[in-house]
Design a protein around this motif. Structure first.
Motif, PDB file in Angstrom:
ATOM      1  N   ILE A 292      92.762  66.871 -59.209  1.00  0.00           N
ATOM      2  CA  ILE A 292      91.583  67.461 -58.561  1.00  0.00           C
ATOM      3  C   ILE A 292      91.547  68.969 -58.799  1.00  0.00           C
ATOM      4  O   ILE A 292      90.491  69.549 -59.091  1.00  0.00           O
ATOM      5  N   LEU A 293      92.712  69.633 -58.691  1.00  0.00           N
ATOM      6  CA  LEU A 293      92.799  71.068 -58.963  1.00  0.00           C
ATOM      7  C   LEU A 293      92.390  71.372 -60.402  1.00  0.00           C
ATOM      8  O   LEU A 293      91.627  72.316 -60.666  1.00  0.00           O
ATOM      9  N   MET A 294      92.885  70.561 -61.348  1.00  0.00           N
ATOM     10  CA  MET A 294      92.550  70.758 -62.753  1.00  0.00           C
ATOM     11  C   MET A 294      91.052  70.578 -63.002  1.00  0.00           C
ATOM     12  O   MET A 294      90.431  71.349 -63.733  1.00  0.00           O
ATOM     13  N   THR A 295      90.470  69.549 -62.398  1.00  0.00           N
ATOM     14  CA  THR A 295      89.048  69.274 -62.602  1.00  0.00           C
ATOM     15  C   THR A 295      88.185  70.417 -62.070  1.00  0.00           C
ATOM     16  O   THR A 295      87.243  70.876 -62.728  1.00  0.00           O
ATOM     17  N   ALA A 296      88.500  70.892 -60.864  1.00  0.00           N
ATOM     18  CA  ALA A 296      87.760  72.025 -60.292  1.00  0.00           C
ATOM     19  C   ALA A 296      87.903  73.266 -61.166  1.00  0.00           C
ATOM     20  O   ALA A 296      86.925  73.993 -61.412  1.00  0.00           O
ATOM     21  N   GLY A 297      89.122  73.518 -61.646  1.00  0.00           N
ATOM     22  CA  GLY A 297      89.352  74.673 -62.511  1.00  0.00           C
ATOM     23  C   GLY A 297      88.568  74.592 -63.807  1.00  0.00           C
ATOM     24  O   GLY A 297      88.023  75.600 -64.288  1.00  0.00           O
ATOM     25  N   LEU A 298      88.485  73.383 -64.392  1.00  0.00           N
ATOM     26  CA  LEU A 298      87.747  73.207 -65.646  1.00  0.00           C
ATOM     27  C   LEU A 298      86.261  73.487 -65.448  1.00  0.00           C
ATOM     28  O   LEU A 298      85.642  74.216 -66.249  1.00  0.00           O
TER      29      LEU A 298
END
Length: 430
Positions: free
Chosen positions: A402-408
């Motif tokens: 979820i953190l990676m997706t938001a960052g992307l």
């Protein structure tokens, strides 16, 4: 006397022969040097948490390394300006040699100091690399009357394609030389592997010494060491809104690199393929990354083309993230074994596009402040890597995704806004 002066005039007017090597040749040598150095270092980094397990020495060392990298990257710009990019590359490579030597005798008294010193060396070698490669590309464009954007894309694509291939080469070396012990718990061949890595490092350093000097005008400038100039070099890039809009992508680059090193291998590859499959999965990741970086580098001609390539790379990694979040679960059979390899290949494709284009865009937009701009890149990238190394044992895989997706999504949105702003305000196009 007049006749003698007239006869000598053509010789006096002729330009002195230049001993400087062609910029393209220097770019090839730089890429070859990094191939040797980082084939050794990249594979050694991947093995840290596996071969140095006592007290989590390997994992802690990497956390210390990237924390040190982040802190020293803040002041790397004036250091590289003072040394010059070539000397910074040679000095920076010494930290990688010391790190490999420490792995031959891995204790808290060897690994921790080596990691701290490598953090400093890594900050100056990467700022030196970005500065040197950009300088060589722009010189080549001027000498041959070529478009700067296209030339910078070509040079950057070649370098990052070769850099990405180090993942494949280094992991194949590990696969060939490491052996499990008879009891299944110990590993043999580690010292032989690190001696081979040391040999690779030495070859890489020799190649760095063969580079031509480029833009080393800061060598004799006493002001380069003053606190005021150092502080200005750190703060000045942050006053440029283009840099502010690039920072989210810099952070995401660090997040996704650390995701591969700390999460992908542990939580996705190992449960299906075991520890022995990590080398193969990372080799596929590196090969896909290398091919994609080479291709996208040669397709780059300016901001417009960079935007299209970044968009495609972001879509590829978004597909992988949604797959892992919503549909993926470890399973047996042929498809279950192939899934981590496919994920690694797709992630490598996305990384090749994002990393190559970000480096090219920085070189294109900040060609008058190369050292400070690439230093900013490493500050944010390595800070994100350090955070993931410390966070990964504390949060779940789902939370990480979820953190990676938001960052992307945030990084991609900021990059799109940057290209719109630059196109309208300054007319920088392909």
């Amino acid at each position: 006397m007049d006749r003698e002066a007239a006869a000598a005039a053509p010789f006096l007017a002729a330009p002195a022969p230049s001993s400087r090597r062609r910029p393209a040749a220097d770019a090839h040598i730089l890429s070859a040097a990094f191939l040797f150095v980082f084939s050794a270092y990249g594979a050694a980094q991947n093995l840290e948490s596996t071969v140095n397990t006592e007290g989590d020495l390997g994992t802690v060392s990497l956390g210390i390394l990237y924390t040190s990298f982040t802190l020293f990257a803040v002041v790397a710009s004036p250091v590289v300006t003072r040394l010059g990019p070539k000397r910074a590359l040679v000095v920076g490579s010494s930290g990688y040699v010391l790190f490999i030597l420490a792995n031959l005798v891995p204790t808290w008294y060897t690994m921790v100091p080596a990691s701290l010193y490598l953090g400093f060396c890594a900050s100056i070698i990467w700022v030196g690399q970005g500065t040197y490669l950009t300088s060589a590309a722009l010189s080549h464009a001027r000498d041959n009357s070529l478009p700067e954007g296209q030339t910078l894309g070509n040079f950057t694509g070649e370098f990052w394609g070769i850099m990405a291939s180090t993942q494949a080469i280094g992991n194949l070396l590990s696969l060939a030389l490491l052996r499990n012990g008879k009891d299944g718990g110990s590993v043999t061949g580690k010292n032989l592997l690190f001696v081979v890595f040391l040999g690779c490092m030495i070859v890489g350093i020799v190649l760095l010494c063969l580079l031509s000097k480029r833009e080393e005008k800061g060598d004799n400038d006493p002001l380069c060491s003053s606190f005021g100039v150092m502080l200005k070099s750190i703060v000045a890039p942050l006053k440029d809104r283009r840099m502010i809009l690039l920072i989210p992508l810099m952070i995401y680059i660090g997040l996704q690199h650390a995701f591969v090193w700390a999460v992908f291998t542990k939580s996705i590859v190992t449960p299906v393929l075991g520890i022995s499959g990590v080398g193969g999965a990372m080799a596929i990741y590196g090969a896909a990354d290398a091919v994609c970086a080479l291709v996208t580098g040669y397709l780059t001609s300016g901001l417009h083309s960079a935007t299209l390539i970044v968009s495609f790379g972001a879509i590829v990694q978004a597909v992988v993230l949604f797959w892992l979040l919503l549909f993926y679960s470890p399973m047996g059979g042929l498809f279950g074994a192939a899934a981590p390899l496919l994920i690694g290949a797709l992630w490598g494709v996305g990384d090749g596009m994002l990393n190559t284009e970000l480096n090219a865009v920085i070189g294109l937009l900040f060609k008058d402040a190369k050292e400070a701009s690439f230093a900013q890149f490493k500050v944010w990238e390595c800070g994100a890597v350090a955070v993931i190394f410390f966070l990964s044992p504390l949060i779940t895989l789902q939370a990480m995704l979820i953190l990676m997706t938001a960052g992307l999504f945030f990084a991609f949105g900021a990059f799109l806004f940057l290209t719109i702003v630059v196109d309208k305000s300054s007319g920088v196009r392909s």
